[in-house]
Design an enzyme around this catalytic site. Structure first.
Site, PDB file in Angstrom:
ATOM      1  N   SER A  34       4.604   2.807   7.999  1.00  0.00           N
ATOM      2  CA  SER A  34       4.282   1.642   7.178  1.00  0.00           C
ATOM      3  C   SER A  34       5.460   1.276   6.285  1.00  0.00           C
ATOM      4  O   SER A  34       6.032   2.122   5.598  1.00  0.00           O
ATOM      5  CB  SER A  34       3.053   1.927   6.307  1.00  0.00           C
ATOM      6  OG  SER A  34       1.878   1.919   7.070  1.00  0.00           O
TER       7      SER A  34
ATOM      8  N   ASP B  79       0.138  -7.407   1.431  1.00  0.00           N
ATOM      9  CA  ASP B  79       0.592  -6.040   1.703  1.00  0.00           C
ATOM     10  C   ASP B  79       2.116  -5.969   1.759  1.00  0.00           C
ATOM     11  O   ASP B  79       2.683  -5.261   2.591  1.00  0.00           O
ATOM     12  CB  ASP B  79      -0.020  -5.482   2.995  1.00  0.00           C
ATOM     13  CG  ASP B  79       0.055  -3.957   3.038  1.00  0.00           C
ATOM     14  OD1 ASP B  79       0.233  -3.334   1.971  1.00  0.00           O
ATOM     15  OD2 ASP B  79      -0.034  -3.387   4.139  1.00  0.00           O
TER      16      ASP B  79
ATOM     17  N   HIS C 124       0.824  -1.217   0.000  1.00  0.00           N
ATOM     18  CA  HIS C 124       0.000   0.000   0.000  1.00  0.00           C
ATOM     19  C   HIS C 124       0.854   1.262   0.000  1.00  0.00           C
ATOM     20  O   HIS C 124       0.382   2.333  -0.390  1.00  0.00           O
ATOM     21  CB  HIS C 124      -0.998  -0.013   1.171  1.00  0.00           C
ATOM     22  CG  HIS C 124      -0.414   0.364   2.492  1.00  0.00           C
ATOM     23  ND1 HIS C 124      -0.076  -0.562   3.453  1.00  0.00           N
ATOM     24  CD2 HIS C 124      -0.135   1.568   3.041  1.00  0.00           C
ATOM     25  CE1 HIS C 124       0.379   0.052   4.518  1.00  0.00           C
ATOM     26  NE2 HIS C 124       0.374   1.353   4.298  1.00  0.00           N
TER      27      HIS C 124
END
Length: 304
Positions: free
Chosen positions: A159, A80, A50
């Site tokens: 992230s 992911d 992402h």
């Protein structure tokens, strides 16, 4: 907390930070950014899918200020995870650990670039294991199993960064901020290592599709004692027209084995559903109305 305990805690965190931080980069792409971790020689980094989105290139900035352009080698939205490669020299890789060996309460250290601040370090503990993280693409949905929950502070930009244990081994890739005091990370284990290796070689991950949704459920006591297996996967839904439907599986079946391997949760099935089983005969044993039933499924391509 007494001074000796505090010193031990501080020493553990600072040692991990010193070892891991040089291998973590802040990454910028056309549509945003995040963090990434050097995990293999020749400039290969891992991050979240992402974070990358649909971009194919970007810039990585390391804690010493060195900047390197990178190319996106492959992405897998359903785990992911994504793999990048810098065009120039980059730091040596981190040491990877095994998230399957973590225990609740264990110290973990998160390193990334929250809000673009490269080399930021936070620490906490493993708050829970075995969490599920729903992810979805335009064509399919999936659940990442055994996600790590930690109370180490995570903010936008973390992230793709590293979650390391007290020995400095990276055991997770920080992937989401679920709420105040709650962070999640995709585990580094045998399943995700296989995904990463596939991305390195093929740039994508082909997955087989069965078309069944289930939840863990205990086996009847007598059967559990006889087989030594304590749990299976209770079928909640069978997708009409899918491989499981054509094989004759029904809602209410208790899946015991798939491919002759015992099944106790969704990950036990998912770890078998890679490209090589597409179109092959996959035996499935279920408990139905007190009787053992064997069926043969022919998995199809998830993206087909």
């Amino acid at each position: 907390m007494d001074s000796e305990a505090f010193d031990a805690y501080s020493q553990a965190v600072t040692t991990v930070a010193a070892e891991v931080t040089p291998h973590v980069a802040s990454v910028q792409l056309a549509r945003g950014g995040g963090s990434a971790v050097v995990f293999a020689e020749d400039g290969y980094l891992i991050t979240n899918a992402h974070v990358v989105g649909r971009d194919r290139k970007g810039k990585a900035t390391f804690s010493d200020g060195d900047e390197q352009p990178f190319d996106v080698i492959g992405t897998d939205p359903l785990s992911d995870l994504a793999v990048l490669r810098t065009r120039g020299e980059s730091p040596s890789p981190v040491r990877l650990g095994d998230a399957d060996k973590l225990v609740v309460g264990q110290l973990v250290v998160a390193i990334g670039s929250p809000l673009g601040l490269a080399g930021s370090v936070t620490a906490g503990v493993v708050s829970a294991l075995g969490r599920s993280l729903p992810v979805r693409t335009a064509r399919a949905g999936r659940v990442i199993e055994n996600v790590i929950q930690t109370d180490a502070a995570l903010n936008p930009g973390n992230s793709g960064g590293a979650l390391a244990d007290s020995t400095g081994r990276v055991v997770g890739v920080n992937t989401a901020v679920a709420g105040f005091g709650l962070g999640l990370a995709v585990p580094i284990n045998a399943t995700t290592r296989r995904i990463i290796d596939t991305l390195l070689v093929e740039g994508r991950v082909r997955r087989a599709y069965l078309g069944v949704v289930g939840v863990p459920a205990p086996l009847p006591e007598e059967l559990a004692e006889h087989t030594g297996q304590r749990a299976g996967l209770r079928v909640v839904e069978v997708v009409t027209g899918g491989p499981a439907d054509r094989a004759g599986l029904h809602a209410g079946d208790l899946v015991l084995t798939v491919g002759r391997e015992r099944v106790s949760d969704a990950q036990d099935i998912q770890r078998q559903l890679f490209g090589e089983v597409i179109g092959t005969r996959l035996p499935v044993t279920v408990l139905r109305n007190g009787a053992m039933v064997d069926v043969i499924a022919l998995p199809t391509d998830l993206d087909g």
